[in-house]
Write a protein that holds these residues in place. Structure first.
Motif, PDB file in Angstrom:
ATOM      1  N   LEU A   1      30.098  56.004  57.348  1.00 32.67           N
ATOM      2  CA  LEU A   1      29.520  55.222  56.264  1.00 32.67           C
ATOM      3  C   LEU A   1      30.430  54.078  55.838  1.00 32.67           C
ATOM      4  O   LEU A   1      29.970  52.975  55.571  1.00 32.67           O
ATOM      5  N   ARG A   2      31.725  54.320  55.796  1.00 37.94           N
ATOM      6  CA  ARG A   2      32.691  53.294  55.399  1.00 37.94           C
ATOM      7  C   ARG A   2      32.663  52.109  56.364  1.00 37.94           C
ATOM      8  O   ARG A   2      32.763  50.961  55.969  1.00 37.94           O
ATOM      9  N   ASN A   3      32.485  52.406  57.660  1.00 42.67           N
ATOM     10  CA  ASN A   3      32.480  51.348  58.678  1.00 42.67           C
ATOM     11  C   ASN A   3      31.086  50.830  58.998  1.00 42.67           C
ATOM     12  O   ASN A   3      30.917  50.040  59.923  1.00 42.67           O
ATOM     13  N   ASP A   4      30.073  51.289  58.241  1.00 44.21           N
ATOM     14  CA  ASP A   4      28.686  50.878  58.464  1.00 44.21           C
ATOM     15  C   ASP A   4      28.239  51.180  59.900  1.00 44.21           C
ATOM     16  O   ASP A   4      27.586  50.385  60.555  1.00 44.21           O
ATOM     17  N   THR A   5      28.622  52.373  60.382  1.00 42.12           N
ATOM     18  CA  THR A   5      28.205  52.842  61.691  1.00 42.12           C
ATOM     19  C   THR A   5      26.955  53.688  61.506  1.00 42.12           C
ATOM     20  O   THR A   5      26.932  54.585  60.658  1.00 42.12           O
TER      21      THR A   5
ATOM     22  N   ASP B   1      37.079  63.433  57.860  1.00 40.91           N
ATOM     23  CA  ASP B   1      36.794  62.029  57.557  1.00 40.91           C
ATOM     24  C   ASP B   1      35.762  61.379  58.479  1.00 40.91           C
ATOM     25  O   ASP B   1      35.478  60.212  58.345  1.00 40.91           O
ATOM     26  N   SER B   2      35.178  62.123  59.433  1.00 43.48           N
ATOM     27  CA  SER B   2      34.236  61.472  60.348  1.00 43.48           C
ATOM     28  C   SER B   2      32.980  60.988  59.626  1.00 43.48           C
ATOM     29  O   SER B   2      32.524  59.867  59.865  1.00 43.48           O
ATOM     30  N   PHE B   3      32.421  61.796  58.737  1.00 37.45           N
ATOM     31  CA  PHE B   3      31.226  61.386  58.004  1.00 37.45           C
ATOM     32  C   PHE B   3      31.531  60.154  57.157  1.00 37.45           C
ATOM     33  O   PHE B   3      30.820  59.146  57.222  1.00 37.45           O
ATOM     34  N   ALA B   4      32.591  60.223  56.361  1.00 39.37           N
ATOM     35  CA  ALA B   4      32.964  59.097  55.500  1.00 39.37           C
ATOM     36  C   ALA B   4      33.280  57.861  56.328  1.00 39.37           C
ATOM     37  O   ALA B   4      32.933  56.744  55.944  1.00 39.37           O
ATOM     38  N   SER B   5      33.909  58.053  57.474  1.00 34.30           N
ATOM     39  CA  SER B   5      34.258  56.931  58.341  1.00 34.30           C
ATOM     40  C   SER B   5      33.010  56.208  58.838  1.00 34.30           C
ATOM     41  O   SER B   5      32.960  54.980  58.884  1.00 34.30           O
TER      42      SER B   5
ATOM     43  N   TYR C   1      31.220  63.150  47.793  1.00 33.55           N
ATOM     44  CA  TYR C   1      30.967  64.536  48.177  1.00 33.55           C
ATOM     45  C   TYR C   1      29.491  64.892  47.963  1.00 33.55           C
ATOM     46  O   TYR C   1      28.884  65.580  48.780  1.00 33.55           O
ATOM     47  N   ASP C   2      28.901  64.386  46.883  1.00 33.21           N
ATOM     48  CA  ASP C   2      27.479  64.588  46.630  1.00 33.21           C
ATOM     49  C   ASP C   2      26.647  63.978  47.761  1.00 33.21           C
ATOM     50  O   ASP C   2      25.668  64.573  48.209  1.00 33.21           O
ATOM     51  N   SER C   3      27.040  62.807  48.222  1.00 27.86           N
ATOM     52  CA  SER C   3      26.336  62.174  49.344  1.00 27.86           C
ATOM     53  C   SER C   3      26.402  63.058  50.586  1.00 27.86           C
ATOM     54  O   SER C   3      25.410  63.229  51.296  1.00 27.86           O
ATOM     55  N   PHE C   4      27.575  63.615  50.850  1.00 28.27           N
ATOM     56  CA  PHE C   4      27.736  64.491  52.003  1.00 28.27           C
ATOM     57  C   PHE C   4      26.833  65.715  51.880  1.00 28.27           C
ATOM     58  O   PHE C   4      26.147  66.093  52.833  1.00 28.27           O
ATOM     59  N   GLN C   5      26.800  66.344  50.701  1.00 32.56           N
ATOM     60  CA  GLN C   5      25.953  67.516  50.494  1.00 32.56           C
ATOM     61  C   GLN C   5      24.473  67.156  50.661  1.00 32.56           C
ATOM     62  O   GLN C   5      23.690  67.935  51.224  1.00 32.56           O
ATOM     63  N   THR C   6      24.093  65.987  50.198  1.00 37.51           N
ATOM     64  CA  THR C   6      22.713  65.522  50.356  1.00 37.51           C
ATOM     65  C   THR C   6      22.380  65.333  51.829  1.00 37.51           C
ATOM     66  O   THR C   6      21.291  65.704  52.287  1.00 37.51           O
ATOM     67  N   PHE C   7      23.334  64.777  52.590  1.00 37.81           N
ATOM     68  CA  PHE C   7      23.120  64.578  54.024  1.00 37.81           C
ATOM     69  C   PHE C   7      22.973  65.917  54.749  1.00 37.81           C
ATOM     70  O   PHE C   7      22.078  66.091  55.577  1.00 37.81           O
ATOM     71  N   ILE C   8      23.828  66.866  54.417  1.00 36.07           N
ATOM     72  CA  ILE C   8      23.753  68.197  55.043  1.00 36.07           C
ATOM     73  C   ILE C   8      22.394  68.834  54.752  1.00 36.07           C
ATOM     74  O   ILE C   8      21.769  69.408  55.640  1.00 36.07           O
TER      75      ILE C   8
ATOM     76  N   ILE D   1      26.936  66.574  65.464  1.00 34.51           N
ATOM     77  CA  ILE D   1      27.822  67.588  64.898  1.00 34.51           C
ATOM     78  C   ILE D   1      29.079  66.937  64.330  1.00 34.51           C
ATOM     79  O   ILE D   1      29.532  67.276  63.252  1.00 34.51           O
ATOM     80  N   ASP D   2      29.643  65.974  65.057  1.00 33.53           N
ATOM     81  CA  ASP D   2      30.837  65.281  64.586  1.00 33.53           C
ATOM     82  C   ASP D   2      30.573  64.535  63.284  1.00 33.53           C
ATOM     83  O   ASP D   2      31.455  64.398  62.450  1.00 33.53           O
ATOM     84  N   ARG D   3      29.370  64.036  63.105  1.00 34.70           N
ATOM     85  CA  ARG D   3      29.045  63.255  61.911  1.00 34.70           C
ATOM     86  C   ARG D   3      28.912  64.110  60.667  1.00 34.70           C
ATOM     87  O   ARG D   3      28.909  63.582  59.570  1.00 34.70           O
ATOM     88  N   VAL D   4      28.740  65.387  60.835  1.00 36.93           N
ATOM     89  CA  VAL D   4      28.531  66.209  59.658  1.00 36.93           C
ATOM     90  C   VAL D   4      29.803  66.893  59.177  1.00 36.93           C
ATOM     91  O   VAL D   4      29.753  67.822  58.405  1.00 36.93           O
ATOM     92  N   SER D   5      30.949  66.416  59.609  1.00 39.75           N
ATOM     93  CA  SER D   5      32.210  66.958  59.136  1.00 39.75           C
ATOM     94  C   SER D   5      32.771  66.062  58.037  1.00 39.75           C
ATOM     95  O   SER D   5      32.978  64.878  58.234  1.00 39.75           O
ATOM     96  N   PHE D   6      32.999  66.651  56.872  1.00 44.51           N
ATOM     97  CA  PHE D   6      33.524  65.880  55.753  1.00 44.51           C
ATOM     98  C   PHE D   6      35.045  65.911  55.734  1.00 44.51           C
ATOM     99  O   PHE D   6      35.696  64.910  55.472  1.00 44.51           O
TER     100      PHE D   6
END
Length: 149
Positions: free
Chosen positions: A111-115, A105-109, A47-54, A97-102
Motif C-alpha cells: 500500500l505504501r508503494n502503491d503496488t 511489512d509486506s502488506f504495508a509495503s 492495523y484496522d485496514s489490515f484487519q479489514t483486508f483479512i 499469501i505474502d500480501r496478507v502478512s502485517f
C-alpha cells in the motif's frame, strides 16, 4: 478438473467482483500508508485496514469454499501440494499469501508503494477517480468507495 487451485483461479475469473472489491479496498485505504517511511510504527488506522483486508479475503475465500463444498483444511492441503509440486498456479497464490502478512511489512509495503494487491503491478487511478480497471478481472467500479482518513 483443474484441482482446487485451478478452480479458485476460475472462480476469480468468473466472479469479477472479487478482485474489484480488493482494488476498491486499496483505493479506500491506500492514503493511510502512502508517505509513511518503512520501519515507522504502525498506526491503529493501518492495523484496522489490515484487519479489514483479512476479513475481505476471508469472505471471498469462504464463499468459494462453501460454493464448492470444500473444507478449509482441504484447501490448505491443496496449497501445500501446489507449493511442493511446483504447480504453475503456486506463484499467484504465494503472492496473495505474502500480501496478507502485517508483521513483516509486506502488506504495508504494497500500500505504501502503491503496488496493486491484485496483480503486483502499479496501482493506478482511472479518469473518473476510481481504481483503473485491470482486464479481465477488474471492470471499473460504478462509483469509487469513500476515502478513509
Amino acid at each position: 478438473q483443474p484441482g482446487l487451485p485451478g478452480a479458485f483461479m476460475a472462480y476469480l475469473a468468473k466472479n469479477t467482483g472479487v478482485l474489484q472489491s480488493i482494488r476498491d479496498f486499496q483505493y479506500a485505504h491506500r492514503s493511510r500508508f502512502i508517505g509513511r517511511a518503512p520501519g515507522e510504527e504502525y498506526t491503529l488506522e493501518q492495523y484496522d485496514s489490515f484487519q479489514t483486508f483479512i476479513a475481505l479475503v476471508d469472505q471471498h475465500l469462504t464463499e468459494f469454499l462453501t460454493g464448492n463444498g470444500i473444507s478449509s483444511d482441504e484447501f490448505a492441503d491443496a496449497l501445500s501440494e501446489m507449493k511442493h509440486g511446483q504447480d504453475p498456479h503456486w506463484k499467484a497464490f504465494a503472492m496473495l499469501i505474502d500480501r496478507v502478512s502485517f508483521e513483516d511489512d509486506s502488506f504495508a509495503s504494497f500500500l505504501r508503494n502503491d503496488t496493486c494487491l491484485c496483480c503486483g503491478g502499479q496501482f493506478s487511478i482511472g479518469p473518473a477517480g476510481s481504481p483503473s480497471p485491470l482486464p479481465p478481472y477488474c471492470p471499473p467500479a460504478a462509483a469509487p468507495p469513500p476515502l478513509l482518513p
